[in-house]
Motif scaffolding. Structure first.
Motif, PDB file in Angstrom:
ATOM      1  N   GLU A 134       5.860   5.427   9.448  1.00  0.00           N
ATOM      2  CA  GLU A 134       7.062   4.618   9.590  1.00  0.00           C
ATOM      3  C   GLU A 134       6.790   3.121   9.562  1.00  0.00           C
ATOM      4  N   GLY A 135       5.554   2.733   9.773  1.00  0.00           N
ATOM      5  CA  GLY A 135       5.278   1.300   9.776  1.00  0.00           C
ATOM      6  C   GLY A 135       3.814   1.003  10.029  1.00  0.00           C
ATOM      7  N   ARG A 136       3.504  -0.272   9.988  1.00  0.00           N
ATOM      8  CA  ARG A 136       2.130  -0.754  10.171  1.00  0.00           C
ATOM      9  C   ARG A 136       2.154  -1.857  11.214  1.00  0.00           C
ATOM     10  N   LEU A 137       1.282  -1.728  12.191  1.00  0.00           N
ATOM     11  CA  LEU A 137       1.102  -2.758  13.209  1.00  0.00           C
ATOM     12  C   LEU A 137      -0.181  -3.502  12.859  1.00  0.00           C
ATOM     13  N   ARG A 138      -0.023  -4.685  12.347  1.00  0.00           N
ATOM     14  CA  ARG A 138      -1.177  -5.425  11.832  1.00  0.00           C
ATOM     15  C   ARG A 138      -2.053  -5.965  12.962  1.00  0.00           C
ATOM     16  N   GLY A 139      -3.374  -5.752  12.812  1.00  0.00           N
ATOM     17  CA  GLY A 139      -4.358  -6.326  13.721  1.00  0.00           C
ATOM     18  C   GLY A 139      -4.206  -5.919  15.173  1.00  0.00           C
ATOM     19  N   THR A 140      -3.846  -4.678  15.453  1.00  0.00           N
ATOM     20  CA  THR A 140      -3.628  -4.242  16.836  1.00  0.00           C
ATOM     21  C   THR A 140      -4.665  -3.244  17.345  1.00  0.00           C
ATOM     22  N   PHE A 141      -5.616  -2.873  16.505  1.00  0.00           N
ATOM     23  CA  PHE A 141      -6.670  -1.945  16.924  1.00  0.00           C
ATOM     24  C   PHE A 141      -8.010  -2.649  16.822  1.00  0.00           C
ATOM     25  N   ARG A 142      -8.766  -2.615  17.892  1.00  0.00           N
ATOM     26  CA  ARG A 142     -10.097  -3.227  17.892  1.00  0.00           C
ATOM     27  C   ARG A 142     -11.128  -2.113  17.861  1.00  0.00           C
ATOM     28  N   ASP A 143     -11.959  -2.103  16.811  1.00  0.00           N
ATOM     29  CA  ASP A 143     -12.954  -1.042  16.676  1.00  0.00           C
ATOM     30  C   ASP A 143     -14.181  -1.332  17.536  1.00  0.00           C
ATOM     31  N   ALA A 144     -15.127  -0.413  17.522  1.00  0.00           N
ATOM     32  CA  ALA A 144     -16.314  -0.508  18.374  1.00  0.00           C
ATOM     33  C   ALA A 144     -17.160  -1.735  18.067  1.00  0.00           C
ATOM     34  N   GLU A 145     -17.077  -2.248  16.834  1.00  0.00           N
ATOM     35  CA  GLU A 145     -17.836  -3.445  16.461  1.00  0.00           C
ATOM     36  C   GLU A 145     -17.074  -4.727  16.774  1.00  0.00           C
ATOM     37  N   GLY A 146     -15.890  -4.596  17.356  1.00  0.00           N
ATOM     38  CA  GLY A 146     -15.105  -5.766  17.733  1.00  0.00           C
ATOM     39  C   GLY A 146     -14.197  -6.307  16.635  1.00  0.00           C
ATOM     40  N   ARG A 147     -14.114  -5.595  15.506  1.00  0.00           N
ATOM     41  CA  ARG A 147     -13.237  -6.036  14.416  1.00  0.00           C
ATOM     42  C   ARG A 147     -11.815  -5.557  14.677  1.00  0.00           C
ATOM     43  N   TRP A 148     -10.859  -6.401  14.312  1.00  0.00           N
ATOM     44  CA  TRP A 148      -9.451  -6.046  14.453  1.00  0.00           C
ATOM     45  C   TRP A 148      -8.969  -5.375  13.178  1.00  0.00           C
ATOM     46  N   ALA A 149      -8.206  -4.313  13.350  1.00  0.00           N
ATOM     47  CA  ALA A 149      -7.681  -3.552  12.207  1.00  0.00           C
ATOM     48  C   ALA A 149      -6.238  -3.146  12.513  1.00  0.00           C
ATOM     49  N   ASP A 150      -5.616  -2.539  11.529  1.00  0.00           N
ATOM     50  CA  ASP A 150      -4.217  -2.135  11.662  1.00  0.00           C
ATOM     51  C   ASP A 150      -4.094  -0.746  12.283  1.00  0.00           C
ATOM     52  N   LYS A 151      -2.921  -0.510  12.848  1.00  0.00           N
ATOM     53  CA  LYS A 151      -2.512   0.832  13.281  1.00  0.00           C
ATOM     54  C   LYS A 151      -1.277   1.199  12.479  1.00  0.00           C
ATOM     55  N   LEU A 152      -1.108   2.479  12.273  1.00  0.00           N
ATOM     56  CA  LEU A 152       0.110   2.988  11.654  1.00  0.00           C
ATOM     57  C   LEU A 152       0.981   3.599  12.743  1.00  0.00           C
ATOM     58  N   THR A 153       2.285   3.462  12.597  1.00  0.00           N
ATOM     59  CA  THR A 153       3.208   4.193  13.455  1.00  0.00           C
ATOM     60  C   THR A 153       3.711   5.380  12.652  1.00  0.00           C
ATOM     61  N   MET A 154       3.800   6.519  13.327  1.00  0.00           N
ATOM     62  CA  MET A 154       4.269   7.735  12.669  1.00  0.00           C
ATOM     63  C   MET A 154       5.303   8.393  13.579  1.00  0.00           C
ATOM     64  N   GLY A 155       6.251   9.095  12.972  1.00  0.00           N
ATOM     65  CA  GLY A 155       7.287   9.750  13.746  1.00  0.00           C
ATOM     66  C   GLY A 155       7.610  11.127  13.198  1.00  0.00           C
ATOM     67  N   LEU A 156       8.208  11.939  14.064  1.00  0.00           N
ATOM     68  CA  LEU A 156       8.536  13.311  13.699  1.00  0.00           C
ATOM     69  C   LEU A 156       9.840  13.721  14.372  1.00  0.00           C
ATOM     70  N   PHE A 157      10.792  14.202  13.573  1.00  0.00           N
ATOM     71  CA  PHE A 157      11.991  14.852  14.085  1.00  0.00           C
ATOM     72  C   PHE A 157      11.743  16.356  14.053  1.00  0.00           C
ATOM     73  N   GLU A 158      12.459  17.101  14.869  1.00  0.00           N
ATOM     74  CA  GLU A 158      12.245  18.551  14.928  1.00  0.00           C
ATOM     75  C   GLU A 158      12.428  19.204  13.547  1.00  0.00           C
ATOM     76  N   SER A 159      13.377  18.708  12.769  1.00  0.00           N
ATOM     77  CA  SER A 159      13.628  19.296  11.446  1.00  0.00           C
ATOM     78  C   SER A 159      12.466  19.084  10.482  1.00  0.00           C
ATOM     79  N   GLU A 160      11.555  18.150  10.795  1.00  0.00           N
ATOM     80  CA  GLU A 160      10.407  17.864   9.927  1.00  0.00           C
ATOM     81  C   GLU A 160       9.155  18.653  10.327  1.00  0.00           C
ATOM     82  N   LEU A 161       9.191  19.293  11.489  1.00  0.00           N
ATOM     83  CA  LEU A 161       8.037  20.039  11.985  1.00  0.00           C
ATOM     84  C   LEU A 161       7.737  21.197  11.040  1.00  0.00           C
ATOM     85  N   THR A 162       6.520  21.219  10.516  1.00  0.00           N
ATOM     86  CA  THR A 162       6.139  22.269   9.578  1.00  0.00           C
ATOM     87  C   THR A 162       5.678  23.516  10.346  1.00  0.00           C
TER      88      THR A 162
END
Length: 165
Positions: A134-162
């Motif tokens: 559903e979207g991208r959160l820029r520079g909100t995840f810090r990895d083990a080496e201290g670099r900042w990276a993006d996170k993705l937001t994901m969502g699910l409605f019951e009708s989409e559950l496989t």
């Protein structure tokens, strides 16, 4: 989940492979983890935490939190700490099961999560269950080496559950 599980949680939280894609807090002792487990309120509508078991072994945790009945929305967190169980479908089964619980027992309308943009294996699991990016959160995840990276937001409605495959 009980105080007896503190050692496993502590071990997972100090394993670089397990924590690679997690937002880490400060290191805790086994006693601090045990205290958290002991003082954690019982599961209630707004926050449920389940241990993930396989072959009579605790292998991870899954949580639905931030739920409000008026909105019908909750956030999901999951991690599997026992590496011997990775790649065997337990993550997919757990995500699907907790989503079913959220939709059917909690009467949620939607379940959301965030995932490191580079964590393609977790994204594959979420997509397999039906989650949609559903979207991208820029520079909100810090990895083990201290670099900042993006996170993705994901969502699910019951009708989409496989269904299970």
């Amino acid at each position: 989940m009980g105080v007896d599980d503190a050692e496993a949680l502590w071990r997972w939280n100090h394993d670089a492979d397990v924590m690679r894609w997690m937002d880490e807090g400060y290191a805790e002792t086994v006693a601090q983890v045990a205290k958290w487990l002991e003082e954690r309120p019982p599961n209630a509508y707004g926050d449920v935490l389940f241990g993930v078991e396989a072959e009579k072994t605790l292998i991870g945790l899954v949580r639905l939190h931030g739920a409000e009945p008026e909105v019908g929305l909750a956030d999901m967190d999951i991690y599997l700490g026992e590496k011997d169980f990775w790649g065997r479908g337990f993550g997919t089964d757990t995500v699907r099961a907790v989503c079913l619980y959220g939709f059917r027992k909690m009467r949620l309308r939607k379940i959301t999560l965030t995932v490191a943009a580079e964590n393609v294996s977790a994204q594959r699991v979420y997509r397999k269950v039906g989650f949609v990016e559903e979207g991208r959160l820029r520079g909100t995840f810090r990895d083990a080496e201290g670099r900042w990276a993006d996170k993705l937001t994901m969502g699910l409605f019951e009708s989409e559950l496989t269904p299970t495959s």
